[in-house]
Design a protein around this motif. Sequence first.
Motif, PDB file in Angstrom:
ATOM      1  N   ARG A  12      42.912  75.595  47.620  1.00 39.76           N
ATOM      2  CA  ARG A  12      42.522  75.934  46.261  1.00 39.76           C
ATOM      3  C   ARG A  12      43.481  75.344  45.234  1.00 39.76           C
ATOM      4  NH1 ARG A  12      39.125  75.388  44.260  1.00 39.76           N
ATOM      5  NH2 ARG A  12      39.525  76.731  42.472  1.00 39.76           N
ATOM      6  N   VAL A  13      44.779  75.265  45.561  1.00 34.78           N
ATOM      7  CA  VAL A  13      45.731  74.646  44.636  1.00 34.78           C
ATOM      8  C   VAL A  13      45.380  73.178  44.448  1.00 34.78           C
ATOM      9  CG1 VAL A  13      48.140  74.004  44.254  1.00 34.78           C
ATOM     10  CG2 VAL A  13      47.589  76.267  45.152  1.00 34.78           C
ATOM     11  N   VAL A  14      45.056  72.486  45.541  1.00 40.83           N
ATOM     12  CA  VAL A  14      44.676  71.081  45.450  1.00 40.83           C
ATOM     13  C   VAL A  14      43.424  70.926  44.588  1.00 40.83           C
ATOM     14  CG1 VAL A  14      43.899  69.058  46.744  1.00 40.83           C
ATOM     15  CG2 VAL A  14      45.732  70.494  47.661  1.00 40.83           C
ATOM     16  N   GLU A  15      42.437  71.779  44.813  1.00 36.06           N
ATOM     17  CA  GLU A  15      41.172  71.672  44.094  1.00 36.06           C
ATOM     18  C   GLU A  15      41.304  72.058  42.625  1.00 36.06           C
ATOM     19  OE1 GLU A  15      38.486  72.713  48.066  1.00 36.06           O
ATOM     20  OE2 GLU A  15      38.822  74.225  46.515  1.00 36.06           O
ATOM     21  N   ALA A  16      42.097  73.089  42.362  1.00 39.11           N
ATOM     22  CA  ALA A  16      42.234  73.579  40.988  1.00 39.11           C
ATOM     23  C   ALA A  16      43.282  72.809  40.202  1.00 39.11           C
ATOM     24  CB  ALA A  16      42.589  75.067  40.994  1.00 39.11           C
ATOM     25  N   GLY A  17      44.208  72.148  40.910  1.00 45.05           N
ATOM     26  CA  GLY A  17      45.267  71.412  40.235  1.00 45.05           C
ATOM     27  C   GLY A  17      46.302  72.301  39.578  1.00 45.05           C
ATOM     28  N   SER A  18      46.317  73.576  39.954  1.00 49.57           N
ATOM     29  CA  SER A  18      47.201  74.552  39.313  1.00 49.57           C
ATOM     30  C   SER A  18      47.342  75.775  40.206  1.00 49.57           C
ATOM     31  CB  SER A  18      46.625  74.955  37.951  1.00 49.57           C
ATOM     32  OG  SER A  18      47.134  76.186  37.509  1.00 49.57           O
ATOM     33  N   PHE A  19      48.575  76.266  40.343  1.00 49.35           N
ATOM     34  CA  PHE A  19      48.788  77.498  41.096  1.00 49.35           C
ATOM     35  C   PHE A  19      48.130  78.681  40.396  1.00 49.35           C
ATOM     36  CE2 PHE A  19      51.860  75.090  43.450  1.00 49.35           C
ATOM     37  CZ  PHE A  19      52.009  75.758  44.659  1.00 49.35           C
ATOM     38  N   THR A  20      48.209  78.702  39.085  1.00 44.92           N
ATOM     39  CA  THR A  20      47.668  79.834  38.335  1.00 44.92           C
ATOM     40  C   THR A  20      46.161  79.931  38.500  1.00 44.92           C
ATOM     41  OG1 THR A  20      49.448  79.696  36.704  1.00 44.92           O
ATOM     42  CG2 THR A  20      47.450  80.862  36.044  1.00 44.92           C
ATOM     43  N   ARG A  21      45.446  78.803  38.309  1.00 40.47           N
ATOM     44  CA  ARG A  21      43.994  78.830  38.449  1.00 40.47           C
ATOM     45  C   ARG A  21      43.571  79.099  39.883  1.00 40.47           C
ATOM     46  NH1 ARG A  21      41.518  73.694  35.362  1.00 40.47           N
ATOM     47  NH2 ARG A  21      43.314  72.670  36.279  1.00 40.47           N
ATOM     48  N   ALA A  22      44.338  78.567  40.842  1.00 43.73           N
ATOM     49  CA  ALA A  22      44.029  78.830  42.245  1.00 43.73           C
ATOM     50  C   ALA A  22      44.206  80.307  42.573  1.00 43.73           C
ATOM     51  CB  ALA A  22      44.925  77.977  43.141  1.00 43.73           C
ATOM     52  N   ALA A  23      45.269  80.923  42.058  1.00 44.11           N
ATOM     53  CA  ALA A  23      45.520  82.344  42.313  1.00 44.11           C
ATOM     54  C   ALA A  23      44.410  83.200  41.703  1.00 44.11           C
ATOM     55  CB  ALA A  23      46.879  82.744  41.742  1.00 44.11           C
ATOM     56  N   GLU A  24      43.963  82.824  40.511  1.00 47.22           N
ATOM     57  CA  GLU A  24      42.875  83.572  39.861  1.00 47.22           C
ATOM     58  C   GLU A  24      41.588  83.484  40.672  1.00 47.22           C
ATOM     59  OE1 GLU A  24      42.682  81.842  36.016  1.00 47.22           O
ATOM     60  OE2 GLU A  24      44.364  82.997  35.200  1.00 47.22           O
ATOM     61  N   SER A  25      41.284  82.298  41.217  1.00 50.89           N
ATOM     62  CA  SER A  25      40.036  82.121  41.950  1.00 50.89           C
ATOM     63  C   SER A  25      40.040  82.882  43.269  1.00 50.89           C
ATOM     64  CB  SER A  25      39.782  80.635  42.220  1.00 50.89           C
ATOM     65  OG  SER A  25      40.697  80.117  43.177  1.00 50.89           O
ATOM     66  N   LEU A  26      41.220  83.085  43.871  1.00 56.96           N
ATOM     67  CA  LEU A  26      41.322  83.851  45.117  1.00 56.96           C
ATOM     68  C   LEU A  26      41.688  85.309  44.871  1.00 56.96           C
ATOM     69  CD1 LEU A  26      43.140  81.319  47.507  1.00 56.96           C
ATOM     70  CD2 LEU A  26      40.711  81.897  47.430  1.00 56.96           C
TER      71      LEU A  26
END
Length: 303
Positions: A12-26
């Motif tokens: 998700r970090v790779v796909e979102a390009g951001s730890f914050t957005r990846a954390a929100e999506s999961l």
Amino acid sequence: MDQLLAMRAFSRVVEAGSFTRAAESLDIPNTTMSKLVQELEAHLGVKLLQRTTRRVTVTPEGHDYYAKVTRVLRDLEDIDSSFSVARSNPRGNLRIDVGGLTARDVLIPLLPDFMTRYPDIRIDLGVADRSVDLISDNVDCVIRGGPLDNSSLVARSIGEATMVTCATPAYLKHYGVPAYPDELRNGHRLIGYLSTQTGRAMPFRFEHKGERTEIKIEHRLGINESNAHLAACVAGLGIVQTFAHAANTALREGSLVEILMKWRPPSYPFHVVYPQNRYVTHRLRVFIDWLLESFPARVRGIG
């Protein structure tokens, strides 16, 4: 370390390009997301991501690992969805993005049928005329009209919309009713629809006996959102080209009048679009099948 969760987090970090957005999506804390990726890197003994205060960059090893991990995650979801309960009763969350007028006049009126058929599927509906990045925004699919220019996406045709050119009776009384498209160049006020990608007004398009004409005219008013674009026409500010399904009510009530009917614009194609490198879940499959069944008739014409 929960290796499966760590693999999902890294992907998700790779796909979102951001730890914050990846954390929100999961739906996990940002600190947990960072810890999972660090533990995964320690377990593998390689650096997967380069992190700075401004950006996240995937290392060559990270790219290679991501390609392998996504295949594993797709296989796991395929296994889960292959069982009879999941297939007969799909469940989970779908994130869908759609333009304003299409959401208002086509998709939302149809959704009660879908949600009755599939009560365990939750829908997060993003409504905007802007284009979204399906990968970084973690969107399952988008419903979009017009030409497609991204070959990395899968597009399924779901229908064609009738387009109309219209204005208010008061506007036409004041400025006259044009008999030919070229007359729009002479003193008429056109409301331009501004592309969210280029910021430029879309040309007025016409078709007559198989021949297509495009008129690029200086607009006095330009708007980049479809509901507001139509509202400006209803307010008497000028002439627009818009979807027939959006203008239907105003046309029936007489607050708008269709003009240049012999030169209606070409039909406007609609597609449901999703990433080609992402596993298509069973819930997304049933949504796409339902769109193919339900969408075309409602988007097509006047009445």
